[in-house]
Design a protein around this motif. Structure first.
Motif, PDB file in Angstrom:
ATOM      1  N   TYR A  35       0.840  -1.185   0.000  1.00 10.14           N
ATOM      2  CA  TYR A  35       0.000   0.000   0.000  1.00 10.14           C
ATOM      3  C   TYR A  35       0.885   1.248   0.000  1.00 10.14           C
ATOM      4  CZ  TYR A  35      -3.722  -3.111   1.662  1.00 10.14           C
ATOM      5  OH  TYR A  35      -4.637  -4.118   1.794  1.00 10.14           O
ATOM      6  N   GLN A  36       0.353   2.292  -0.601  1.00 13.46           N
ATOM      7  CA  GLN A  36       0.953   3.616  -0.501  1.00 13.46           C
ATOM      8  C   GLN A  36       0.037   4.470   0.368  1.00 13.46           C
ATOM      9  OE1 GLN A  36       0.441   6.742  -3.531  1.00 13.46           O
ATOM     10  NE2 GLN A  36       2.639   6.627  -3.901  1.00 13.46           N
ATOM     11  N   GLN A  37       0.613   5.157   1.322  1.00 10.19           N
ATOM     12  CA  GLN A  37      -0.184   6.011   2.190  1.00 10.19           C
ATOM     13  C   GLN A  37       0.360   7.423   2.172  1.00 10.19           C
ATOM     14  OE1 GLN A  37      -0.270   5.169   6.444  1.00 10.19           O
ATOM     15  NE2 GLN A  37      -2.413   5.789   6.542  1.00 10.19           N
ATOM     16  N   THR A  38      -0.487   8.359   1.804  1.00  4.92           N
ATOM     17  CA  THR A  38      -0.147   9.773   1.826  1.00  4.92           C
ATOM     18  C   THR A  38      -1.244  10.512   2.569  1.00  4.92           C
ATOM     19  OG1 THR A  38      -1.277  10.125  -0.283  1.00  4.92           O
ATOM     20  CG2 THR A  38       1.091   9.697  -0.372  1.00  4.92           C
ATOM     21  N   PRO A  39      -0.922  11.696   3.129  1.00  4.30           N
ATOM     22  CA  PRO A  39      -1.938  12.431   3.893  1.00  4.30           C
ATOM     23  C   PRO A  39      -3.178  12.758   3.074  1.00  4.30           C
ATOM     24  CG  PRO A  39       0.236  13.303   4.342  1.00  4.30           C
ATOM     25  CD  PRO A  39       0.402  12.321   3.229  1.00  4.30           C
ATOM     26  N   GLY A  40      -3.003  13.054   1.806  1.00  3.47           N
ATOM     27  CA  GLY A  40      -4.148  13.462   1.011  1.00  3.47           C
ATOM     28  C   GLY A  40      -4.968  12.311   0.442  1.00  3.47           C
ATOM     29  N   GLN A  41      -4.337  11.176   0.223  1.00  2.00           N
ATOM     30  CA  GLN A  41      -4.988  10.071  -0.495  1.00  2.00           C
ATOM     31  C   GLN A  41      -5.300   8.863   0.385  1.00  2.00           C
ATOM     32  OE1 GLN A  41      -5.983  10.216  -3.735  1.00  2.00           O
ATOM     33  NE2 GLN A  41      -5.382  12.358  -3.584  1.00  2.00           N
ATOM     34  N   GLY A  42      -4.852   8.880   1.621  1.00  2.00           N
ATOM     35  CA  GLY A  42      -5.141   7.732   2.481  1.00  2.00           C
ATOM     36  C   GLY A  42      -4.377   6.496   2.028  1.00  2.00           C
ATOM     37  N   LEU A  43      -4.976   5.329   2.289  1.00  2.00           N
ATOM     38  CA  LEU A  43      -4.354   4.053   1.946  1.00  2.00           C
ATOM     39  C   LEU A  43      -4.723   3.665   0.520  1.00  2.00           C
ATOM     40  CD1 LEU A  43      -4.886   1.623   4.963  1.00  2.00           C
ATOM     41  CD2 LEU A  43      -2.735   2.081   3.827  1.00  2.00           C
TER      42      LEU A  43
END
Lengths: 113, 111
Positions: A35-43
């Motif tokens: 998974y990629q997790q970023t503040p704007g896009q979530g999981l």
């Protein structure tokens, strides 16, 4: 039983470079999801491997790839890094079906400069 | 299409107060349902899961969740929150070869 381990924990790269992240699942687990997790896009789901075969893939460009080895360890690779690839990359393992309970590693924090 | 909705992006609760985090799902079959918690900069830890049977499930850290098929919901509850519960909470539905994730709810605890 050891948990899911991910290496490295932190990584700093520059645009255009490539990076390889590693994940060792819990012993006996044959499914590994990334998974990629970023503040704007979530999981965001990247892909899932089972017995060295990619079973499922998320909506990411071809720069993101992965593989799984016979011992269930998995690697993911990102080529031609972009600033937007900066994220926490999480690996999760499960016994068989990744729609079942998943066990997560601590993640690799990738920063692209 | 399969989906999970967590309608609250942030929730602020006073320490010692009760908590309910909402989760609604859309899935054709009988779902496997999960709640995970993530502390800042860490991986996700499973709080509890529902596969079948009793619709009220108990988890770790004093959390519980209730599966309501008629409402397609799986809300997470805790009777009294502690400052250490401040984290992000994710609801997920098991769908074959993957989990479908909600966007997460960030829990803020007021002293």
């Amino acid at each position: 039983k050891a948990g899911v381990t991910q290496t490295p924990r932190y990584l700093i790269k520059t645009r255009g470079q490539q990076v390889t992240l590693s994940c060792s699942p819990i012993s006996g687990h044959r499914s590994v999801s990334w998974y990629q997790q970023t503040p704007g896009q979530g999981l965001q789901f990247l892909f899932e491997y089972f017995s060295e075969t990619q079973r499922n893939k998320g909506n990411f460009p071809g720069r993101f790839s992965g593989r799984q080895f016979s011992n269930s360890r998995s690697e993911m690779n990102v080529s031609t890094l972009e600033l937007g690839d900066s994220a926490l990359y999480l690996c999760a393992s499960s016994i068989r079906d990744s729609g079942n309970e998943q066990f997560f590693g601590p993640g690799t924090r990738l920063t692209v400069l | 299409a399969q989906s999970v909705t967590q309608p609250d992006i942030h929730i602020t609760v006073s320490e010692g107060a009760s908590l309910e985090l909402r989760c609604n799902y859309s899935y054709g079959a009988t779902p496997y349902l999960f709640w995970y918690v993530q502390s800042p900069g860490q991986g996700l830890q499973l709080l509890l899961k529902y596969f079948s049977g009793d619709t009220l499930v108990q988890g770790i850290k004093g959390f519980e969740a209730e599966f309501k098929r008629s409402q397609s919901s799986f809300n997470l509850r805790k009777p009294s929150v502690h400052w250490s519960d401040a984290a992000e909470y994710f609801c997920a539905v098991g769908a074959g070869y993957q989990l479908i994730w909600g966007a997460g709810t960030k829990l803020i605890i007021k002293p």
